[in-house]
Scaffold this motif. Structure first.
Motif, PDB file in Angstrom:
ATOM      1  N   GLN A 285       0.831  -1.204   0.000  1.00  0.00           N
ATOM      2  CA  GLN A 285       0.000   0.000   0.000  1.00  0.00           C
ATOM      3  C   GLN A 285       0.870   1.261   0.000  1.00  0.00           C
ATOM      4  O   GLN A 285       0.549   2.256  -0.658  1.00  0.00           O
ATOM      5  N   THR A 286       1.978   1.215   0.711  1.00  0.00           N
ATOM      6  CA  THR A 286       2.895   2.363   0.740  1.00  0.00           C
ATOM      7  C   THR A 286       3.464   2.606  -0.653  1.00  0.00           C
ATOM      8  O   THR A 286       3.517   3.751  -1.128  1.00  0.00           O
ATOM      9  N   HIS A 287       3.875   1.542  -1.316  1.00  0.00           N
ATOM     10  CA  HIS A 287       4.389   1.679  -2.687  1.00  0.00           C
ATOM     11  C   HIS A 287       3.290   2.156  -3.636  1.00  0.00           C
ATOM     12  O   HIS A 287       3.562   2.920  -4.566  1.00  0.00           O
ATOM     13  N   ALA A 288       2.051   1.706  -3.398  1.00  0.00           N
ATOM     14  CA  ALA A 288       0.935   2.149  -4.254  1.00  0.00           C
ATOM     15  C   ALA A 288       0.769   3.668  -4.176  1.00  0.00           C
ATOM     16  O   ALA A 288       0.273   4.291  -5.114  1.00  0.00           O
ATOM     17  N   TYR A 289       1.197   4.243  -3.062  1.00  0.00           N
ATOM     18  CA  TYR A 289       1.146   5.709  -2.917  1.00  0.00           C
ATOM     19  C   TYR A 289       2.454   6.366  -3.381  1.00  0.00           C
ATOM     20  O   TYR A 289       2.691   7.543  -3.057  1.00  0.00           O
ATOM     21  N   ASP A 290       3.302   5.621  -4.072  1.00  0.00           N
ATOM     22  CA  ASP A 290       4.623   6.134  -4.473  1.00  0.00           C
ATOM     23  C   ASP A 290       5.420   6.620  -3.276  1.00  0.00           C
ATOM     24  O   ASP A 290       6.148   7.627  -3.363  1.00  0.00           O
ATOM     25  N   ALA A 291       5.261   5.932  -2.171  1.00  0.00           N
ATOM     26  CA  ALA A 291       5.991   6.305  -0.951  1.00  0.00           C
ATOM     27  C   ALA A 291       6.846   5.127  -0.513  1.00  0.00           C
ATOM     28  O   ALA A 291       6.897   4.095  -1.193  1.00  0.00           O
ATOM     29  N   ARG A 292       7.469   5.248   0.623  1.00  0.00           N
ATOM     30  CA  ARG A 292       8.518   4.320   1.025  1.00  0.00           C
ATOM     31  C   ARG A 292       8.398   3.974   2.511  1.00  0.00           C
ATOM     32  O   ARG A 292       8.127   4.866   3.317  1.00  0.00           O
ATOM     33  N   VAL A 293       8.616   2.707   2.853  1.00  0.00           N
ATOM     34  CA  VAL A 293       8.701   2.349   4.270  1.00  0.00           C
ATOM     35  C   VAL A 293      10.086   2.759   4.777  1.00  0.00           C
ATOM     36  O   VAL A 293      11.101   2.295   4.269  1.00  0.00           O
ATOM     37  N   LEU A 294      10.098   3.663   5.762  1.00  0.00           N
ATOM     38  CA  LEU A 294      11.345   4.296   6.199  1.00  0.00           C
ATOM     39  C   LEU A 294      11.980   3.604   7.398  1.00  0.00           C
ATOM     40  O   LEU A 294      13.065   3.996   7.837  1.00  0.00           O
ATOM     41  N   GLY A 295      11.287   2.605   7.942  1.00  0.00           N
ATOM     42  CA  GLY A 295      11.853   1.941   9.106  1.00  0.00           C
ATOM     43  C   GLY A 295      10.766   1.593  10.084  1.00  0.00           C
ATOM     44  O   GLY A 295       9.573   1.779   9.797  1.00  0.00           O
ATOM     45  N   GLY A 296      11.177   1.058  11.222  1.00  0.00           N
ATOM     46  CA  GLY A 296      10.161   0.681  12.184  1.00  0.00           C
ATOM     47  C   GLY A 296      10.731  -0.038  13.367  1.00  0.00           C
ATOM     48  O   GLY A 296      11.936   0.000  13.627  1.00  0.00           O
ATOM     49  N   ASP A 297       9.850  -0.701  14.071  1.00  0.00           N
ATOM     50  CA  ASP A 297      10.235  -1.412  15.282  1.00  0.00           C
ATOM     51  C   ASP A 297       9.348  -2.646  15.370  1.00  0.00           C
ATOM     52  O   ASP A 297       8.241  -2.673  14.825  1.00  0.00           O
ATOM     53  N   LEU A 298       9.873  -3.679  15.993  1.00  0.00           N
ATOM     54  CA  LEU A 298       9.109  -4.909  16.183  1.00  0.00           C
ATOM     55  C   LEU A 298       9.322  -5.340  17.624  1.00  0.00           C
ATOM     56  O   LEU A 298      10.459  -5.541  18.042  1.00  0.00           O
ATOM     57  N   VAL A 299       8.233  -5.436  18.377  1.00  0.00           N
ATOM     58  CA  VAL A 299       8.356  -5.775  19.798  1.00  0.00           C
ATOM     59  C   VAL A 299       7.343  -6.850  20.164  1.00  0.00           C
ATOM     60  O   VAL A 299       6.377  -7.091  19.440  1.00  0.00           O
ATOM     61  N   SER A 300       7.577  -7.453  21.305  1.00  0.00           N
ATOM     62  CA  SER A 300       6.627  -8.422  21.834  1.00  0.00           C
ATOM     63  C   SER A 300       5.530  -7.695  22.597  1.00  0.00           C
ATOM     64  O   SER A 300       5.810  -6.789  23.385  1.00  0.00           O
ATOM     65  N   SER A 301       4.284  -8.057  22.342  1.00  0.00           N
ATOM     66  CA  SER A 301       3.173  -7.468  23.092  1.00  0.00           C
ATOM     67  C   SER A 301       2.069  -8.517  23.204  1.00  0.00           C
ATOM     68  O   SER A 301       2.046  -9.477  22.435  1.00  0.00           O
ATOM     69  N   PRO A 302       1.169  -8.356  24.160  1.00  0.00           N
ATOM     70  CA  PRO A 302       0.160  -9.403  24.396  1.00  0.00           C
ATOM     71  C   PRO A 302      -0.795  -9.595  23.217  1.00  0.00           C
ATOM     72  O   PRO A 302      -1.374 -10.659  23.052  1.00  0.00           O
ATOM     73  N   THR A 303      -0.979  -8.549  22.401  1.00  0.00           N
ATOM     74  CA  THR A 303      -1.862  -8.667  21.249  1.00  0.00           C
ATOM     75  C   THR A 303      -1.210  -7.906  20.099  1.00  0.00           C
ATOM     76  O   THR A 303      -0.267  -7.147  20.311  1.00  0.00           O
ATOM     77  N   VAL A 304      -1.704  -8.118  18.882  1.00  0.00           N
ATOM     78  CA  VAL A 304      -1.086  -7.437  17.741  1.00  0.00           C
ATOM     79  C   VAL A 304      -1.498  -5.963  17.735  1.00  0.00           C
ATOM     80  O   VAL A 304      -2.685  -5.636  17.797  1.00  0.00           O
ATOM     81  N   VAL A 305      -0.518  -5.098  17.697  1.00  0.00           N
ATOM     82  CA  VAL A 305      -0.710  -3.644  17.684  1.00  0.00           C
ATOM     83  C   VAL A 305       0.130  -3.082  16.545  1.00  0.00           C
ATOM     84  O   VAL A 305       1.315  -3.397  16.444  1.00  0.00           O
ATOM     85  N   ILE A 306      -0.484  -2.279  15.686  1.00  0.00           N
ATOM     86  CA  ILE A 306       0.226  -1.718  14.526  1.00  0.00           C
ATOM     87  C   ILE A 306       0.148  -0.198  14.599  1.00  0.00           C
ATOM     88  O   ILE A 306      -0.948   0.367  14.601  1.00  0.00           O
ATOM     89  N   THR A 307       1.289   0.454  14.672  1.00  0.00           N
ATOM     90  CA  THR A 307       1.324   1.917  14.646  1.00  0.00           C
ATOM     91  C   THR A 307       2.014   2.365  13.372  1.00  0.00           C
ATOM     92  O   THR A 307       3.153   1.974  13.116  1.00  0.00           O
ATOM     93  N   VAL A 308       1.298   3.143  12.564  1.00  0.00           N
ATOM     94  CA  VAL A 308       1.889   3.691  11.342  1.00  0.00           C
ATOM     95  C   VAL A 308       2.017   5.203  11.503  1.00  0.00           C
ATOM     96  O   VAL A 308       1.027   5.882  11.785  1.00  0.00           O
TER      97      VAL A 308
END
Lengths: 323, 323
Positions: free
Chosen positions: A115-138
Motif C-alpha cells: 500500500q505504501t508503494h501504491a502511494y509512491d511512498a517508502r517504508v522508512l523503518g520501524g520497530d518490532l516488539v513483543s506485546s500481548p496482542t497485535v498492535v500496529i502503529t503507522v
C-alpha cells in the motif's frame, strides 16, 4: 507453523527491510536498517500517527493480514492527504505475541509495503516488539508541494461543503460481517462482497487532497469517524454553521442493496459510518475540483446540521466504548 | 480514581494537546489537534520509531509514569542523535486499557512532553487507543544541520572507537530492582539510587551526536542493546574489525559499588547492559571531540573483539526472549 518467537526479531526485521527497500525513491537518503531513516523534504513536512489494535480496530477472522496492513497505511496516509499533503514515507511499529505465525507477520508487512508503494511512498523503518496482542502503529510522513496546509479551522460562510467519494461502504461491510457472526446467512458476505471489501480495505482517492489544496480549499479532513462526527468537528474548529443535505451524500451503487438485506437505512451508514477515509472539505463557491460532490453549505452561526436539524457527535469516546 | 474509559479519548487528547502546545517552536506551522502536524525542515529529515510495552520494556511498579514517558522519548531521540541529527519533534501513540487511571496517563504524558521540551523539541501529535496493556510508540523526527548522516557502515581501518558517556548504569539499576523482587534487602534501592535512577531515566548527552557529525565521525549508533551487541553490528555493517579495551570503557563512579553489593562484575554491565543510550562512534584518529572517551580501535578484518577475544551478539532476539 514457524512462530515469531522461534525465528526472532532480527531475522524478521531483516526480512521486512528487504521487502521495504525493493524500490527506492530519490528523496530517501537512508532507508530501513540504520538507527533512523533520512530523507530530503522538498517543502513543509506533514506527520501523523495512528494505531490499530487487534480485536478492536481489526480482526484476523474478518480480514487477511495483508488487508490489515494495507488498511493501517490508508488510515495514516489519509491524514496526510487531509492536510493537502503527498505521502512520502511511513514508519511502522508492530507489536505481537511471540507465538504469532511468521507468515502472518510477513503478510501483514507485505500489505503495509504494497500500500505504501501504491502511494509512491517508502517504508522508512520501524520497530518490532513483543506485546500481548497485535498492535500496529503507522506514522505517515508527507510533504506539502507548494500549497498551504488545509486545516480544520478554515471554513468560511458562503463556502460549500463537499466530499471526495462515496460514504458508508466500510460501515456496511462491517455490518455484514457482524451479522454473519450473529446467525445471518454466510452467503451475505458473498452477496455484498463490495461492502465487505470496502470495510477490509477502503480505497479513497487520496490524490484528491493535494488537488483540493491547489484549488481553493478552505478546510479539510478525512472521514475516519463518520461524516456527522467530522462536520461537528469542522463546524466547531472553524466557528461556522455547516448544513448537510443527506440526499446529496454520495453512496456506492451497491450500498442500498446491503441496507435492504440487513434492514438498515443506508443513509445512516453514509452519515454515521466511519473508516471510509474519503476527504471532506469546504471550498469557495465555484471552486470545487472535479470528482468532488457538493453535499452542503457553510454559513454564519454554529453547529452541524443534517437536513436542517442540529446534530451532535454521535459516537462519543469511540476508542474506549466501541466493541 | 477516574479512569480513561470514564472521561474518554477526546477529553484526554484535549488535555494532552494543551500540555503539548504550551511552548512553540518557530519551525512548527501546525501542532497537535488537526489531522496531521506540519513543520518546516531546514535540512534532511531524520525519523525513527520505537515502541515500549508495559511488563516488558517498563513496569509501573519500578518506575513512575512520568519516568516511563520521558524514557520513551529518550529512547527514540537517541536514534536521531545517532545519525547526527537534532530532535525537532515527536509523535506519540498510546494504547491503554479503559480502566487505566486518568492520572497515570496524564503523568505519562507529562513525562513525554517534559523530556521533549528538554530537547528543545515539540510534541507534534499522536493517537490514543484502547489496548489490553499500556503500549507507547514514540516516533522521533529531527533534522541534520549541514552535516552528513552518520551511518553504521562508515567505520574505516585506522579509526578509533569512542563512547559519549559511561555505560552499564541502566543494567545495574535494573539488577538492583530485580534483586529486591527476589528477596534482597529493599534498602538496596536507596543505597544504589544512582543506578536505579539511571535505569528509570537514562540521561545521555544527545548533543554529542550532532557534535560528532561535525567533527570527523565515520560511523555512529546509540547503545540501546549493550556495547557488545552494538560493536558486532557496526563491525558487520562497516566490514571492519573492532577491538574494545574493556578497562577503557567508562563506568559511573557508583557502578562498582552496585556490582559489589550484588556480586556482579560491573564490567559485565558496561559491556553487555543495554538502554544507556549513550552514543558509540568511530572517528578519524586525532579527531575525537571533547567529552568522548576512546575505548578501542578499528582495523582491517572482521568481527568484534573485547580484550583481543572475538565476541558474538550476546542478547539474541531480545524482544521476544527477554523477561
Amino acid at each position: 507453523m514457524t512462530t515469531v518467537g522461534e525465528i526472532g526479531e532480527r531475522e524478521l526485521i531483516a526480512r521486512f527491510t528487504r521487502a521495504a527497500t525493493r524500490t527506492r525513491t530519490d528523496d530517501v537518503v537512508i532507508g530501513s536498517g540504520d538507527d533512523a531513516a533520512v530523507f530530503l523534504a522538498q517543502g513543509p513536512v506533514v506527520v501523523s500517527t495512528d494505531t490499530a489494535v487487534a480485536g478492536r480496530h481489526f480482526r484476523f477472522d474478518w480480514s487477511t493480514p495483508d488487508q490489515i496492513g494495507a488498511r493501517a497505511v490508508v488510515q495514516s496516509a489519509a491524514d496526510i492527504a487531509a492536510m493537502g499533503g503527498r505521502l512520502t514515507g511511513v514508519t511502522v511499529s508492530i507489536g505481537c505475541p511471540p507465538e504469532t505465525a511468521v507468515d502472518r507477520l510477513l503478510a501483514l508487512n507485505a500489505g503495509i509495503v504494497g500500500q505504501t508503494h501504491a502511494y509512491d511512498a517508502r517504508v522508512l523503518g520501524g520497530d518490532l516488539v513483543s506485546s500481548p496482542t497485535v498492535v500496529i502503529t503507522v506514522t505517515a510522513i508527507g510533504v506539502l508541494d507548494d500549497v498551504a496546509p488545509a486545516t480544520l479551522a478554515g471554513a468560511r460562510p458562503g463556502d460549500v461543503l463537499a466530499v471526495s467519494g462515496p460514504l458508508g461502504g466500510a460501515a456496511a461491510g462491517l455490518a455484514v460481517l457482524a451479522a454473519t457472526e450473529h446467525g445471518a446467512d454466510p452467503s451475505l458476505v458473498v452477496d455484498h462482497a463490495e461492502a465487505v471489501a470496502a470495510y477490509r480495505l477502503p480505497q479513497p482517492d487520496l490524490t484528491a487532497g493535494p488537488t483540493a489544496a491547489r484549488t481553493g480549499v478552505s478546510a479539510m479532513t478525512d472521514v475516519s469517524d463518520g461524516l456527522v462526527e467530522e462536520i461537528v468537528t469542522v463546524a466547531a474548529s472553524s466557528g461556522v454553521r455547516l448544513d448537510v443535505d443527506s440526499a446529496a451524500v454520495p453512496r456506492a451503487d451497491w450500498l442500498d442493496a446491503a441496507g435492504a438485506a440487513l434492514g438498515v437505512d443506508p443513509v445512516r451508514w453514509a452519515l454515521g459510518g466511519g473508516e471510509d477515509h474519503v476527504l471532506l472539505a469546504t471550498f469557495t463557491a465555484g471552486a470545487v475540483p472535479a470528482g468532488w460532490v457538493v453535499i452542503g453549505a457553510v454559513s454564519e452561526g454554529s453547529g452541524a446540521h443534517v437536513d436542517g436539524e442540529p446534530v451532535g457527535a454521535v459516537r462519543g469516546w469511540q476508542s474506549f466504548t466501541e466493541t
